[in-house]
Write an enzyme that holds these catalytic residues in place. Sequence first.
Site, short mmCIF file in Angstrom:
data_model
loop_
_atom_site.label_atom_id
_atom_site.label_comp_id
_atom_site.label_asym_id
_atom_site.label_seq_id
_atom_site.Cartn_x
_atom_site.Cartn_y
_atom_site.Cartn_z
N ARG A 187 -16.03 11.09 8.59
CA ARG A 187 -14.79 11.71 8.96
C ARG A 187 -14.62 13.12 7.92
O ARG A 187 -14.18 14.04 8.25
CB ARG A 187 -13.52 10.86 8.65
CG ARG A 187 -13.42 9.81 9.97
CD ARG A 187 -12.59 8.93 9.67
NE ARG A 187 -11.31 9.11 9.16
CZ ARG A 187 -10.18 8.69 8.74
NH1 ARG A 187 -10.65 7.47 7.82
NH2 ARG A 187 -9.38 9.08 8.50
N HIS A 210 1.03 -1.19 0.09
CA HIS A 210 0.06 0.21 -0.14
C HIS A 210 0.83 1.24 -0.06
O HIS A 210 1.74 1.26 0.88
CB HIS A 210 -1.04 -0.02 1.19
CG HIS A 210 -1.50 1.30 1.33
ND1 HIS A 210 -3.00 1.59 0.48
CD2 HIS A 210 -1.43 2.33 1.91
CE1 HIS A 210 -3.30 2.66 0.90
NE2 HIS A 210 -2.54 3.45 1.82
N LYS A 243 -8.39 -2.54 5.31
CA LYS A 243 -8.46 -3.08 3.72
C LYS A 243 -7.52 -3.96 3.60
O LYS A 243 -7.50 -5.10 2.74
CB LYS A 243 -8.72 -1.84 2.88
CG LYS A 243 -9.70 -0.98 2.97
CD LYS A 243 -9.98 0.08 1.86
CE LYS A 243 -9.03 1.29 2.19
NZ LYS A 243 -9.92 2.10 3.36
N SER A 245 -7.99 2.53 9.11
CA SER A 245 -8.63 2.56 7.62
C SER A 245 -8.02 1.87 6.68
O SER A 245 -8.51 0.71 5.81
CB SER A 245 -9.26 3.95 7.10
OG SER A 245 -9.57 4.01 5.89
N ASP A 251 -16.11 0.79 7.23
CA ASP A 251 -14.63 1.72 6.82
C ASP A 251 -15.38 2.85 6.22
O ASP A 251 -15.11 4.22 5.94
CB ASP A 251 -13.32 1.13 6.24
CG ASP A 251 -12.61 2.12 5.84
OD1 ASP A 251 -11.90 3.07 6.62
OD2 ASP A 251 -12.01 2.38 4.74
#
Length: 435
Positions: A168, A82, A187, A183, A161
Amino acid sequence: MRAVDIILRKRDGAKLSPEEISFFIRHYLQGSIADYQVSALLMAIYFQGMDAKETAALTEALVNSGETLDFSGFLRPVGDKHSTGGVGDKTTLVLLPLVAAKGMTMAKMSGRGLGHTGGTIDKLACIPGFRTDLSRREFMAQVKELGVAVMGQSPEMTPADGQLYALRDVTATVDSIPLIASSVMSKKIAAGAGTIVLDVKAGSGAFMQDAEEARQLAEAMVDIGSVLGRKTVALITDMDQPLGHAVGNHLEVAEAIETLQGHGPADLRELSLELGAELLAGSGIMEDRHQAKKSLQESLSDGSALEMFRRFVTAQGGDAGVADDLSLLGSSPHRLTLTAPQNGYIGRLDARTVGNAAVLSGAGREKKGDDIDLLAGIRLYKKRGEKVQAGEVLAEVSGSHRDKLQAALEKLSDAYSFSEKPPAPQSLIIERVAK
């Protein structure tokens, strides 16, 4: 257990138990806890923070809110990567076939770009015929057979999420490290990877512009991975200037392919090798990072990484001929060039400004749902530290719509600053964070 009591405890600085966090998320999804109560808890977390155990518990609750992928029966280790987002960041396109060629399974769910940062799904759309709308069954079958697949993010995974993020976004609680970390990691964990490498960008073109904030986020995500039993490592990397020389979808795909061919810009190649070495060493495929990096370099040299890219593209319906003929990606009909106004050195090339210029050219979205021009983008011929002469070409802006390019060019010119002496060099990899 009542929602108001949980809000009160966090407001007053108490540590929430996994049971309290799970209760809150579960009942919110069921509709028995209202948006205004969730907003209150988010604000309490924003001000009071969460420790590593709380953040891991929140992550686990988000994971359990939806479907997950299970690769426990697979023979090969499963990894995931990521990036927190940057300008010109196309490492996923290099990394996936690179490590898959060495025996690691890469099952990746990716999203579309927003604002000045690009998305992997948009980039892959530049390859003729390439499909990312795989069904869950198709995705799992391809992962098992080939060892690499990419699909769009599934709304069935971590639905809590998505709902939390929407709140948010409108309650000024986006930039909370526990909320960001949970968050992202929810995932990754829902996607089933056993080894996770995180590329946490720091600099003007990154979400975390300050290196200390990037370090805090990296540490929080590594802690979550550790608590939840995933081998997790983060590299904090420089995003003060764009990665590579290409910004914009089809230009970035071309640059990724050039890197797999054994060419490509040095910074993109180096980062891909370092991230890949972390995956191979972390999963136990290689003994250590040094051996892994050397092996990955061989894959670029002997063509095995490029061959895996061909197989990956073919498996998802794309034209694998792009691996040998970049013209199949298309080309922009309109171009404008930016030239140096003076002699000297490039003292700064501001990544965020370059990204904003790319958006103006049509290469990015200002809001979700916007159409983008896959052929638009920026090619950088000169970057930070390089010597230039007045009138020398610094960069080129291109796209399908000539009327957008002048504004993009003017914005791009703001990204460059010049000095009489070369600036001090900056390291691409700022820090490695691991347990």
